[in-house]
Design a protein around this motif. Structure first.
Motif, short mmCIF file in Angstrom:
data_model
loop_
_atom_site.label_atom_id
_atom_site.label_comp_id
_atom_site.label_asym_id
_atom_site.label_seq_id
_atom_site.Cartn_x
_atom_site.Cartn_y
_atom_site.Cartn_z
N ARG A 71 0.81 -1.22 0.00
CA ARG A 71 0.00 0.00 0.00
C ARG A 71 0.85 1.27 0.00
O ARG A 71 0.59 2.18 -0.78
N PRO A 72 1.90 1.37 0.84
CA PRO A 72 2.72 2.59 0.79
C PRO A 72 3.37 2.82 -0.58
O PRO A 72 3.46 3.95 -1.04
N LEU A 73 3.80 1.74 -1.22
CA LEU A 73 4.42 1.87 -2.54
C LEU A 73 3.41 2.35 -3.58
O LEU A 73 3.70 3.22 -4.40
N MET A 75 0.58 4.03 -2.96
CA MET A 75 0.19 5.40 -2.64
C MET A 75 1.25 6.39 -3.14
O MET A 75 0.93 7.45 -3.65
N LYS A 76 2.54 6.01 -3.00
CA LYS A 76 3.61 6.88 -3.46
C LYS A 76 3.62 6.96 -4.98
O LYS A 76 3.79 8.03 -5.55
N LYS A 77 3.42 5.82 -5.62
CA LYS A 77 3.42 5.78 -7.08
C LYS A 77 2.25 6.56 -7.67
O LYS A 77 2.40 7.27 -8.66
N LYS A 79 0.68 8.93 -6.13
CA LYS A 79 0.74 10.29 -5.58
C LYS A 79 -0.63 10.78 -5.16
O LYS A 79 -1.06 11.88 -5.51
N ASP A 81 -3.51 12.24 -2.69
CA ASP A 81 -3.61 13.27 -1.65
C ASP A 81 -2.49 14.30 -1.70
O ASP A 81 -2.21 14.95 -0.72
N LYS A 82 -1.84 14.47 -2.84
CA LYS A 82 -0.76 15.44 -2.92
C LYS A 82 -1.01 16.51 -3.97
O LYS A 82 -0.16 17.34 -4.19
#
Length: 152
Positions: A71-73, A75-77, A79, A81-82
């Motif tokens: 999940r963190p990967l 979410m980062k990929k 992007k 909520d940014k």
């Protein structure tokens, strides 16, 4: 009851898979999708005749592993909520003070796109006209600024 779960276990996992996908489609929060992915191998594990207790344990472990490590990967990929939208995209931009800011009265600032905003000082100090400031916050229709220079 236990006999029923053992004989129709693969169908139950398929139903859970579909349910988790529907919940994820409604929420778009990237949480229940991991349970849906963990449900997929459970269909085949149930068909192999694995006891229900082991099925539940494997499902919980798979779901937690997927949530913690992928999940963190994702979410980062993606992007998520940014993205700054609308007024939040103004923060960090420079503006020109066209009406001075005093201790008791808001001033006016002109953004690069030509829009004139009510403004106030970040620290409550006075700002003279023709000062260049940076937007630090937006509250309603008033921007909060801090001085970074003057027009020369």
């Amino acid at each position: 009851m236990l006999n029923f779960l053992n004989s129709f276990g693969s169908w139950i996992w398929l139903g859970l898979l579909v349910s988790f996908i529907i919940i994820e489609a409604c929420t778009m929060s990237l949480t229940t999708i991991w349970a849906a992915i963990a449900s997929l191998p459970m269909i085949f594990i149930a068909r192999a005749g694995c006891p229900l207790q082991w099925q539940l344990l494997i499902f919980v472990v798979l779901t937690l592993v997927l949530i913690l490590f992928t999940r963190p990967l994702v979410m980062k990929k993606l992007k998520l909520d940014k993205n700054k939208t609308n007024v939040n995209s103004l923060i960090g931009q420079e503006v020109l003070i066209i009406r001075p800011v005093t201790q008791f009265e808001k001033g006016e600032a002109k953004a690069k796109n030509g829009v004139i905003w009510s403004c106030q000082s970040k620290d409550g100090s006075e700002i003279k006209a023709e000062s260049i400031c940076q937007i630090t916050a937006v509250e309603g229709n008033t921007i909060t600024v801090e001085v970074i220079g003057n027009i020369e």
